[in-house]
Design a protein around this motif. Sequence first.
Motif, PDB file in Angstrom:
ATOM      1  N   ALA A  85      -5.221   3.236  -9.201  1.00 29.19           N
ATOM      2  CA  ALA A  85      -6.247   4.188  -9.644  1.00 29.19           C
ATOM      3  C   ALA A  85      -6.984   4.775  -8.443  1.00 29.19           C
ATOM      4  O   ALA A  85      -7.236   5.980  -8.386  1.00 29.19           O
ATOM      5  N   MET A  86      -7.302   3.913  -7.458  1.00 30.98           N
ATOM      6  CA  MET A  86      -7.975   4.401  -6.241  1.00 30.98           C
ATOM      7  C   MET A  86      -7.121   5.436  -5.524  1.00 30.98           C
ATOM      8  O   MET A  86      -7.615   6.483  -5.090  1.00 30.98           O
ATOM      9  N   ALA A  87      -5.835   5.112  -5.398  1.00 27.55           N
ATOM     10  CA  ALA A  87      -4.929   5.997  -4.660  1.00 27.55           C
ATOM     11  C   ALA A  87      -4.879   7.374  -5.330  1.00 27.55           C
ATOM     12  O   ALA A  87      -4.978   8.410  -4.668  1.00 27.55           O
ATOM     13  N   HIS A 129      -7.160   8.623  -7.347  1.00 26.69           N
ATOM     14  CA  HIS A 129      -8.504   9.188  -7.201  1.00 26.69           C
ATOM     15  C   HIS A 129      -8.657   9.873  -5.850  1.00 26.69           C
ATOM     16  O   HIS A 129      -9.174  10.981  -5.755  1.00 26.69           O
ATOM     17  N   MET A 139      -3.430  -2.337 -10.555  1.00 23.45           N
ATOM     18  CA  MET A 139      -3.882  -1.156 -11.303  1.00 23.45           C
ATOM     19  C   MET A 139      -5.110  -0.526 -10.656  1.00 23.45           C
ATOM     20  O   MET A 139      -5.236   0.693 -10.594  1.00 23.45           O
ATOM     21  N   ALA A 140      -5.999  -1.368 -10.116  1.00 20.76           N
ATOM     22  CA  ALA A 140      -7.195  -0.824  -9.459  1.00 20.76           C
ATOM     23  C   ALA A 140      -6.786  -0.052  -8.203  1.00 20.76           C
ATOM     24  O   ALA A 140      -7.271   1.054  -7.953  1.00 20.76           O
ATOM     25  N   LEU A 141      -5.864  -0.633  -7.428  1.00 25.23           N
ATOM     26  CA  LEU A 141      -5.399   0.044  -6.209  1.00 25.23           C
ATOM     27  C   LEU A 141      -4.720   1.362  -6.553  1.00 25.23           C
ATOM     28  O   LEU A 141      -4.950   2.383  -5.912  1.00 25.23           O
ATOM     29  N   SER A 199      -8.659   2.635 -14.528  1.00 25.97           N
ATOM     30  CA  SER A 199      -7.811   1.492 -14.859  1.00 25.97           C
ATOM     31  C   SER A 199      -8.453   0.663 -15.981  1.00 25.97           C
ATOM     32  O   SER A 199      -9.678   0.616 -16.093  1.00 25.97           O
ATOM     33  N   ARG A 228      -4.573  -6.630 -12.435  1.00 26.36           N
ATOM     34  CA  ARG A 228      -5.884  -6.004 -12.173  1.00 26.36           C
ATOM     35  C   ARG A 228      -5.925  -5.465 -10.755  1.00 26.36           C
ATOM     36  O   ARG A 228      -6.511  -4.419 -10.487  1.00 26.36           O
ATOM     37  N   ILE A 229      -5.286  -6.216  -9.849  1.00 21.84           N
ATOM     38  CA  ILE A 229      -5.262  -5.790  -8.445  1.00 21.84           C
ATOM     39  C   ILE A 229      -4.425  -4.514  -8.306  1.00 21.84           C
ATOM     40  O   ILE A 229      -4.897  -3.507  -7.793  1.00 21.84           O
ATOM     41  N   LYS A 250       1.037   4.216  -2.853  1.00 22.50           N
ATOM     42  CA  LYS A 250       0.740   5.631  -2.604  1.00 22.50           C
ATOM     43  C   LYS A 250       1.898   6.508  -3.087  1.00 22.50           C
ATOM     44  O   LYS A 250       1.672   7.592  -3.636  1.00 22.50           O
ATOM     45  N   ALA A 277       0.837  -1.212   0.000  1.00 24.82           N
ATOM     46  CA  ALA A 277       0.000   0.000   0.000  1.00 24.82           C
ATOM     47  C   ALA A 277       0.871   1.261   0.000  1.00 24.82           C
ATOM     48  O   ALA A 277       0.613   2.206  -0.745  1.00 24.82           O
TER      49      ALA A 277
END
Lengths: 428, 428
Positions: B82-84, B86, B78-80, B94, B75-76, B20, B16
Motif C-alpha cells: 500500500a505504501m509503495a 501510495h 500488504m502495508a508495504l 490495506s 500485514r507486513i 515495487k 522491496a
Amino acid sequence: MALIVQKYGGSSVADAESIKRVAKRIVDARRAGHDVVVAVSAMGDTTDELLELAAEVAPIPAPRELDMLLSSGERISMALLAMAIHSMGFEARSFTGSQAGMITTADHGSARIVDVTPIRLREALDEGAVVIVAGFQGFNRDTRDITTLGRGGSDTTAVALAAALDADVCEIYSDVDGIFTADPRVVPKARKLPVVSAEEMLELAANGAKVLYIRAVEYARRHGVLIHARSTFSSSTGTYVLGAGMSIPDGEEGEKMEEPIVAGVATDLSQAKITVIGVPDVPGKAAEIFKVVARSGANVDMIVQNVSAAATGRTDISFTLPKSDSAAALKALDAVRSEIGFDSLVHDDQIGKLSVVGAGMRTHSGVSATLFEALSVSGVNIEMISTSEIRISVVVRGDDLAEAARVVHTAYGLDGDVDATVYAGSGR
Amino acid sequence: MALIVQKYGGSSVADAESIKRVAKRIVDARRAGHDVVVAVSAMGDTTDELLELAAEVAPIPAPRELDMLLSSGERISMALLAMAIHSMGFEARSFTGSQAGMITTADHGSARIVDVTPIRLREALDEGAVVIVAGFQGFNRDTRDITTLGRGGSDTTAVALAAALDADVCEIYSDVDGIFTADPRVVPKARKLPVVSAEEMLELAANGAKVLYIRAVEYARRHGVLIHARSTFSSSTGTYVLGAGMSIPDGEEGEKMEEPIVAGVATDLSQAKITVIGVPDVPGKAAEIFKVVARSGANVDMIVQNVSAAATGRTDISFTLPKSDSAAALKALDAVRSEIGFDSLVHDDQIGKLSVVGAGMRTHSGVSATLFEALSVSGVNIEMISTSEIRISVVVRGDDLAEAARVVHTAYGLDGDVDATVYAGSGR
C-alpha cells in the motif's frame, strides 16, 4: 491474590530463549496465585527493521500504512509469548490493541489513548487465562484504523491497562534493576532507589533518565497507578514510583527509608545551545525570537539572557534545545535576522546538562549552594542555570559532564558502597 | 472500466524491489481506469520463518496463537505494498482479514470462508482507492478470533473477494505464465493453455498440477468467478479457467481455439502405495481395511484388488495415498492384522502417478487406448489404473514418470514447437 500488569520491552523478548525466560517469569506470578496481564513490545530490533523496509518501498510512507506495518511487530512477540506460556501448561491468550479495547486518537505514529474498554481481557481473566496484549498500538473508533502510540508506547499501554483493570501494580521490566540515583554508566557509585515520587521521576525522565518514559509516568500519576520498575534478569525488588497518597506494598517495609533531600542526579548529552548575538535590548524582541523558534517545531528548554551592555544597548540570548531540532531552528532564525535586527547566531552542540532532582528542595535550603560549590571545587564551569520547584539544572561542557555528575553525586551524599556498573544496561 | 481482483504470492513480494514491481503493475491497471482489489501473501519465506520461531518456543503451538502469529506476515506485505502504491501517487488502503469482512469457521489453521462482508472495501473503492487485503486470513464471528485458511489460502481469499465484489476477473499471479499441458520442467515441449475448463483444472490440480489450488478453483466454479492465471514477470495473457457458461473476455478472441480432446498431462511423485497381502476373500474385508485407513487420517486415492486365487481364497488389495500419510496408515493397519486376518503389508514409495485430463473424453473413444499404447511402446509398465469421467490415471515406477509423461504428451499431439522450460518456475 493480586492483579498484576507486567510490561516487557523488546530486549526482554529479543529471541526464542528470552521469550521462554519471560514466559517462565509470568508463569511464576500465575503460580503465586496472581492474575497477570502482560503488555509486550516487538522482538528486539523488529520495529527498526520494519521501518527500514518501509523506507525502501516509499520515501515518505503513508502514516496509516506505517502504523499497520509496525503494529505487526507486537503481534509476533505476543503470539510467541502466549504459545510459550501455553506450552508450560497455563492458559494464555494474546490480544491486539483493538481486541484489547485500546481506543486512541487518529494521530498515526503518535496516537494518544482516549479510552480503554478491556471487555475481552476481563473475560479471559475470569476464565483463568494469562492475558497478553500488544503494546504500543491501539485503534481509532471513527476511522476504525490501527494506530501506534509512538516512542515508549508499550510503557503507556501497560500503565493504561493497569488503570483500566484497576491493577494492584504495574511492573515495567527492562535490563536495569530500577531507578538509580544516577546513570551507573556515568556514576559507578550510583545507588538503586527503593522508591521515588512520581514528580521526581518526571523531572528525572525529562532531564535524561531513560528507564521510564514520561508519558507513562504522567498517565500513572493521573490515574493513580503504582509503577514498579525492575529487571527482567533478577527477582530483586526494583524501584516503586509513588504518586500522591500511594505507598509501597506491605511486606516491603524493609525497603522504606527516610526521604532524602535529593533523589538523584540526571545527565543529558542530547541538547545543543544556540546563542543569538547582538539582540536590540528593547521590549518584545525575546518574544519574537522564541515565536520563530517555536514555529520551527523546536522544543526550547533553558533560556538565559545576558545583562545588556549599556553602551551598545544590545544583548545576547542563549537557549538550549534537542540537537535534532537545531538545524530547523537556526534556519528559521536566520530568515528573520534583519527583521529582528540581531547580529549573528552561534551553535554549540558540545554541551552537557546536569540536573539535581529532589522533592526535599521545597523544604531545605542550601541545596543549590552544595551544587555550585562542588562544581567550582572540581573546576567545572557553569554556562547556564535553570531551576524548578524540585530541580536545579546546569549546562556545562559536554566533556565535563561525567566528572561533574560524580562530584555532585558525592556532594549530596548519594554514593553507595558497591560499584553499580554491574546493574547498568541500555536503560530500556 | 472493470473491477479486477489480483492475487500475488509470496515470491512476487519477496523483497522491496519485487513489491515495487507489483505496485507498478497495480498502478498500471488503475491508470487503465480499472478498480483494483489485491489479495497478497506474506513476503517470501516469512510464514516458514514464523513457523520456525513458533517451534522454538513451543513444541505444539496453541492453534489460536499460531494463527495470530502467522496472520502478521500478510500485514507486513500488504502495508508495504500500500505504501509503495501510495508513493506512486495513487490512493491505497490495506485491510486485515477481519477488516475486509472475511468471516470464517473457527478451525484454526484450516478455516473455511463462510461469508464475506466487504463493506469497508466498497467504501475504499468508492473513494477511488486501490484496496489491498491480507490473504490467507479471516476471523470467526463467535470467538472473535483471527483464523488462517491453510495452504493456498491467499488464492481462496482472492476468489472469495472476486465473488463478493462481483469482480469481472480474478487474476492469480505466480512465477509461471499460466496453466501448461504438462509441467514444463518434466515435459519441455509443454504448451501454455489459453483456456482450460474449471472441471479439467480441478482434475489437473488434484493430480499434481501446482499453479492453482483446488479450493480456490472449486470456490470460483461454485460462485462463477473467472480466473486468469498469469505471470508476475510478463504482461502476456495467461490461462483463463472457465466455469460453466463462462467465456474469455472480448478482445482476446485471438486466444480462442478448438477444444482439444485432452487438455493436459499431470504428474505426481508425492504418493506412495500400500499393498495388503493375503486378505481373506470374503465380503466386508475391504470395507474393514479402508475404515481403519480412513480413521488413521490417511487420504486414499487409487484402489486395486487382485482377482482372488481360488486355491487360497485370499487376495491382495493395493491403494495409493500421500507419502506423508503412509506411516499412520501402516501403523493403524498393523494393529488390526490378526483381527482382519491378512498376512502382511508392503509399502512402496517409489511410485509415480500420470494423469491424462480432458473434457473431450466424454465424447471421444479410444483415448485410453492411445495412453496404453504409448506407454507400452516406450516400455513403461503400468501398475495401477483409475479413471474418472474426464481423467485416466496410471501408476508407474517413479523413475519412469518423466519419460512416460513425454511420450504420452506427444501421443496426444500436445507438443508445442518451442522449448517451454523458460516459463518454468516453482509453480507458485
